[in-house]
Enzyme design. Structure first.
Site, PDB file in Angstrom:
ATOM      1  N   TYR A 114     -46.226 -39.547   4.789  1.00 37.08           N
ATOM      2  CA  TYR A 114     -47.424 -39.476   5.619  1.00 37.08           C
ATOM      3  C   TYR A 114     -48.695 -39.264   4.792  1.00 37.08           C
ATOM      4  O   TYR A 114     -49.765 -39.742   5.159  1.00 37.08           O
ATOM      5  CB  TYR A 114     -47.279 -38.388   6.690  1.00 37.08           C
ATOM      6  CG  TYR A 114     -46.367 -38.825   7.798  1.00 37.08           C
ATOM      7  CD1 TYR A 114     -46.684 -39.930   8.571  1.00 37.08           C
ATOM      8  CD2 TYR A 114     -45.172 -38.160   8.063  1.00 37.08           C
ATOM      9  CE1 TYR A 114     -45.842 -40.364   9.572  1.00 37.08           C
ATOM     10  CE2 TYR A 114     -44.317 -38.582   9.064  1.00 37.08           C
ATOM     11  CZ  TYR A 114     -44.659 -39.688   9.821  1.00 37.08           C
ATOM     12  OH  TYR A 114     -43.834 -40.125  10.816  1.00 37.08           O
ATOM     13  N   GLU A 213     -15.476 -35.580   5.856  1.00 42.04           N
ATOM     14  CA  GLU A 213     -16.582 -36.426   6.344  1.00 42.04           C
ATOM     15  C   GLU A 213     -17.148 -35.924   7.674  1.00 42.04           C
ATOM     16  O   GLU A 213     -18.348 -35.809   7.829  1.00 42.04           O
ATOM     17  CB  GLU A 213     -16.102 -37.881   6.489  1.00 42.04           C
ATOM     18  CG  GLU A 213     -17.190 -38.821   6.987  1.00 42.04           C
ATOM     19  CD  GLU A 213     -16.756 -40.275   7.049  1.00 42.04           C
ATOM     20  OE1 GLU A 213     -15.636 -40.601   6.612  1.00 42.04           O
ATOM     21  OE2 GLU A 213     -17.554 -41.106   7.517  1.00 42.04           O
ATOM     22  N   ASP A 265     -12.715 -40.722   6.968  1.00 36.11           N
ATOM     23  CA  ASP A 265     -12.134 -41.777   7.799  1.00 36.11           C
ATOM     24  C   ASP A 265     -11.522 -42.822   6.883  1.00 36.11           C
ATOM     25  O   ASP A 265     -11.824 -42.863   5.687  1.00 36.11           O
ATOM     26  CB  ASP A 265     -13.222 -42.464   8.637  1.00 36.11           C
ATOM     27  CG  ASP A 265     -13.762 -41.560   9.743  1.00 36.11           C
ATOM     28  OD1 ASP A 265     -13.064 -40.580  10.104  1.00 36.11           O
ATOM     29  OD2 ASP A 265     -14.875 -41.826  10.231  1.00 36.11           O
TER      30      ASP A 265
END
Lengths: 380, 671
Positions: A114, A213, A265
């Site tokens: 910003y 995870e 996973d």
């Protein structure tokens, strides 16, 4: 001259202004400015040379056991509009971090994005753009972004298990915390800076670290008392692990000599999570010997697990297949084990989540799957 | 006992005349009335085509107003009104309410309608779907009042039935109006009346067309020219296109007493010499009467006619639009799209296939608000009639698909198929006989000769597009370089000076290195005094330059142009002027000016500028002098250019551009 590399993290200065920045941290940024000024003064088209941060330019460092940037260089030149803009941005950024140092301030990466609104044509169009430029500056100056007083806004992973640490908090007060007994169900949350002096290890009874995870699986292991039963430290990776998470894992193996296993996973994206923990990420390959944990081992879910445990699975999507194929050309996965794992997943066309183990009941993962896998790996 | 009827008797009992209504029902699709949306379009199309044909035959500038309004649940009222010559009272019923009645069926010239089915089919459709008559108002100039007739088409007899008749005063000298109420649906967009009339307006820039839509929206396509197209002449049939049956029909109907006269005067392209040769070949006598040639003799005659070399069919029966009017028509109708480029339209010379002349015209428009990420728009026309259906089956579409448009700067997967990009391609095929794929006349059938001509025309227009695009890309590159030297470098110098505490360096040497071009800017300014074209040439290269500047200006515009300073040489016939420029040091500049009086017919932003003395890679805003100008350049310029080219060729190769290097591998990695 060989490409510049980031060295070990900045040493903490004695002066304490709430950050840990050494006195000469910004010197290289001013040297860059001097270089470009000299080129302009000599009538040369301004340019900088940087090592390419691409998959093709990853090289395995035998001695450290991690993947780092190779010798391929690219040029950022004011001959082209994009290059000229990046050069201008670089010095807006250098100016900004030097001003911050004078005012003893720090800034989040998002705030920097910003701040650039005021840079007119040099402003960033996305936070990715500003993050990439900061990494460029890290590479060229052999410094870390923390040296530039820039940090991510989100914190790192959460840790649960019998590990006692000492943390110096933002007020300079040193607190001793046990990551099992002194924290709530959410565990101990890693700050973005996990360097010595900010976070120190006191003691632990744990025999290994299991990096996970998904939050749901961390909760499952905690509820089943896995950490106490097997003397484990549970660490929640929160998807692609933040720098501080990877740095923390590196320090745990180095200083506490604990083995690390990674439990994700069973899909191509999770393979990449493991690769960035163990071998280093492509974007931050200049920091690999500081962030990577070569000793970390992949526990599962593997493609063979999906078959052997007959796990509920999903079809690989087109994107999944493309990701797996890209991994076959990724030097980090160029081992016989990974190749056969990736090829097996492509052949079977199936992926599975770690929580699919619940097919056999809530205790299956802690009573059967993990003990079996850990024994196989020689951790238990 | 009565014997059972034979098969033939049974069949005979079943045989009867098929009524027109049955014929219509069975052939709805080929007639264009297979659904409510299409029925509306066909109705508008048939009426508007008739109006335009009528006006043109009478030499009147067409004004056609189409109004569509709602008339109940699934009914629309359609009225089409024109300022044409009007139709005589006795002809009105047959023209509008009798199938296969028309004036053009046997004529050999280019026209929109031909079979005499169109408008009567619309009337029949209206009768059948709403049981309402067609209302016709028509006034011819010689009469005081207009006739008003309400008509049905008698489906048993294919005859008009007049439901009511009246006369009225009409506040116009002549014209025709038809009103129909039919089952139909109004949709805007592709294959809509709007689309059709827009296309019609593009290729008929002499027509003023107004469309009033059901919601009251009024769209006006103003005329872009008040010159009527030269009327297409009716010509004699040419033997190459003749079928046996037709030949027999002509032999029987001719008023010429002898075969020699018939061949020489009733047919086209048969010279006196050819008449003799034909007659020798088929063994017929020159003096015998045409009607005496019968049966097998007709076949021999036709065969000989096809074997003998004849004068090619004449093409003055064609009515092309012309390059200039295609451009005007496109500009007129596409004005709100603000295209950045109109390729000079291509009008190919007439060619012949079979016995029929044809010619192809092509226009390409690029940029502006045309959608960039979609297939290009194809506007197909046959004899000035837009073709809206069956795009995929059309020879025009195939010719477009078979060109490799990537070479001309458009995207095209694998180099074939319809290209994509912000472009529109117009193709007009004009012929006395267009081979349509079906009776509905929606697509042109595959034909090697038509394909060849369309392809050649497309290639010429596409080359202009490529030139434009490569110029534009060089302009964009120039824009990027100016951005670097004017905006970015000064700031970079200021920032690094501030950070190092050094003074701001002089940027001139860096600027010439980055630009490394000779830049020409010739942006015209229009003011009451006329069109002014200030030309500025800046040497943004690190070496001194000796240059020669050339301008190519349309000769008519050049005749009225004023130059400051005066050129060092001109060729008014070719529209060329040239100057030897003063020696330009690095960053040196010079300028000159052209002035045209007000209303000069010249596109001053599209003049061609050429510079000699610098190679193409170091030239912006102008092109190197084309080889075919055959200009002897001063030795100093030739030598300087060669030296500069050798120097830039020796410049080293660049390292990988860091900001263009592949980094997608890292996508999805890390925080």
């Amino acid at each position: 001259m060989p490409p510049s590399r980031a060295r070990a993290p900045a040493k903490k200065s004695d002066e304490d202004d709430g950050s840990s920045v050494r006195a000469d941290a910004l010197q290289p940024t001013l040297a860059l400015a001097k270089d470009i000024w000299g080129q302009l003064d000599r009538g040369e088209i301004p340019r900088m040379r940087l090592p390419l941060r691409t998959k093709q330019n990853l090289q395995f460092q035998m001695r450290e056991g991690v993947w780092k940037l190779g010798r391929q260089m690219g040029t950022r030149s004011a001959r082209k509009l994009d290059g000229a803009l990046m050069l201008l941005r670089t010095f807006y950024l250098v100016d900004f971090i030097n001003e911050m140092a004078k005012d003893k301030k720090t800034s989040t990466l998002r705030e920097l994005y910003y701040i650039s609104e005021a840079w007119q044509e040099a402003k960033f169009h996305s936070e990715d753009e500003s993050n990439l430029l900061i990494e460029d500056l890290e590479v060229m100056c052999e410094r870390l972004r923390e040296d530039f007083r820039l940090h991510p806004e989100e914190n790192g992973a959460s840790v649960l298990g019998d590990l006692t640490i000492r943390e110096r908090n933002r007020k300079g007060v040193v607190k001793t915390i046990n990551c099992r007994d002194d924290v709530g169900d959410g565990g101990y949350s890693l700050p973005f800076n996990v360097e010595k002096g900010k976070v120190d290890f006191v003691k632990t009874s744990a025999k290994f670290v299991i990096a996970i995870e998904c939050g749901g699986m961390v909760d499952r292991l905690a509820e089943n008392g896995f950490d106490e039963q097997y003397d484990a430290i549970l660490l929640h990776l929160k998807g692609q692990p933040a720098r501080s998470t990877r740095r923390f894992l590196r320090r745990v193996t180095e200083e506490l000599q604990l083995p690390v296993v990674v439990f994700t996973d069973g899909d191509p994206w999770s393979f990449r999570i493991y690769a960035s923990v163990a071998y280093g990420a492509i974007k931050t390959a200049h920091l690999s010997n500081y962030l990577a944990t070569p000793a970390a081992e992949f526990l599962g879910v593997t493609a063979s697990d999906i078959e052997n445990y007959d796990l509920p699975s999903d079809q690989l999507s087109e994107q999944d297949v493309r990701a797996l194929e890209a991994e076959l050309t990724d030097p980090r996965f160029a081992t016989a084990e990974w190749r056969s794992e990736i090829e097996l997943m492509l052949k079977n066309g199936k992926k599975a989540e770690q929580q699919s183990l619940a097919k056999y009941g809530l205790n299956y993962v802690t009573e059967h799957y993990l003990p079996e896998k850990l024994a196989e790996m020689g951790v238990l | 006992m009565v014997p059972p009827p034979t098969i033939a008797q049974q069949l005979a009992a079943k045989q009867r005349e098929i009524s027109v209504a049955e014929f219509f029902e069975r052939n709805r699709q080929i007639l264009g009335f297979d659904n409510p949306q299409r029925s509306l379009l066909t109705t508008v199309k048939e009426a508007a085509d008739n109006s335009l044909d009528g006006c043109e035959e009478a030499g009147i500038l067409p004004e056609v107003t189409v109004q569509v309004s709602k008339e109940g649940e699934d009914r629309l009222r359609v009225s089409v009104e024109d300022n044409g010559p009007g139709i005589l009272r006795r002809e009105i019923p047959n023209v509008f309410a009798r199938l296969l009645y028309g004036s053009r069926f046997h004529s050999n010239r280019q026209a929109r309608g031909q079979q005499g089915i169109g408008i009567s089919a619309a009337v029949l459709y209206a009768n059948l779907t709403t049981a309402r008559p067609a209302k016709i108002i028509s006034k011819v100039e010689e009469e005081e009042a207009a006739h008003v007739l309400e008509l049905f088409l008698d489906t048993q007899k294919n005859q008009p039935r007049i439901a009511s008749e009246d006369v009225m005063l009409w506040d116009r000298p002549h014209g025709t109006r038809i009103e129909l109420v039919l089952r139909a649906r109004y949709v805007r967009g592709r294959q809509s009346p709007y689309d059709y009339l827009r296309g019609t307006a593009i290729v008929n820039p002499h027509a003023r067309i107004v469309l009033v839509e059901p919601d009251g929206t009024r769209v006006t396509f103003e005329r872009a020219t008040s010159d009527l197209p030269p009327p297409a002449k009716e010509t004699l049939p040419h033997p190459y296109g003749l079928e046996l049956g037709e030949l027999g029909y002509f032999l029987k109907g001719t008023k010429k007493p002898t075969l020699r006269e018939f061949l020489g005067k009733d047919l086209q392209g048969v010279s006196a010499r050819a008449v003799g040769e034909v007659l020798d070949r088929c063994g017929l006598k020159p003096g015998q009467s045409p009607s005496s040639v019968q049966g097998e003799a007709q076949e021999r005659l036709l065969k000989s006619l096809h074997e003998v070399s004849l004068v090619a069919p004449s093409s003055d029966c064609l009515s092309p639009i012309g390059a200039m009017l295609i451009k005007r028509g496109l500009r007129n109708v596409l004005g709100d799209v603000r295209p950045e480029f109109y390729a000079p339209p291509v009008s190919r010379p007439p060619k012949v296939r079979g016995g029929f002349p044809f010619m192809v015209e092509v226009g390409i428009v690029y940029g502006g608000a045309l959608p960039a990420d979609q297939p290009i728009q194809i506007l197909r026309f046959a004899n000035r009639v837009p073709l809206l259906f069956q795009q995929g089956a059309c020879a025009i579409t195939n010719a477009i698909s078979n060109l490799d448009w990537r070479r001309y700067g458009l995207d095209q997967k694998g180099g074939s198929g319809i290209p994509s990009g912000p472009a529109l391609i117009l193709v007009h095929v004009a012929s006395t006989k267009i081979p349509f794929t079906s009776e509905a006349k929606e697509a042109i059938a595959e034909d090697p000769e038509i394909d060849r001509e369309v392809t050649l025309a497309l290639q010429v227009a596409a080359r202009h597009l490529r030139t434009h695009l490569s110029r534009r890309s060089r302009r964009d590159q120039a824009g990027a370089k100016f951005e670097i030297i004017l905006k970015i470098l000064p700031k970079l110098a200021e920032k690094t000076s501030h950070l190092t505490g050094n003074p701001v360096p002089d940027l001139t040497p860096v600027v010439t290195r980055i630009m490394d071009v000779v830049h020409l800017d010739a942006t015209p300014v229009t003011d009451p005094a006329g069109i002014r074209v200030p030309v500025q040439i800046v040497n943004y290269t690190p070496r001194a330059r000796v240059l020669e500047l050339f301008a190519e200006i349309p000769p008519e515009a050049m005749a009225v142009a004023k130059f400051d300073p005066a050129p060092d040489g001109t060729d008014p016939g070719l529209g060329r002027a040239w100057w030897t420029l003063p020696k330009l040091t690095p960053s040196g500049r010079t300028q000159l000016e052209l002035r045209f009086p007000p209303k000069t017919d010249v596109d001053a932003s599209d003049l061609d500028w050429y510079v000699a003395g610098v190679d193409e890679a170091h030239l912006l805003g102008a092109d190197p002098l084309p080889g075919d100008w055959d200009v002897r350049l001063p030795r100093t310029i030739v030598e300087a250019a060669e030296a500069a080219a050798a120097e830039s060729a020796a410049a080293g190769e660049e390292e990988v551009d860091y900001d263009a290097a592949e980094s997608s591998a890292s996508a999805g990695e890390e925080e």
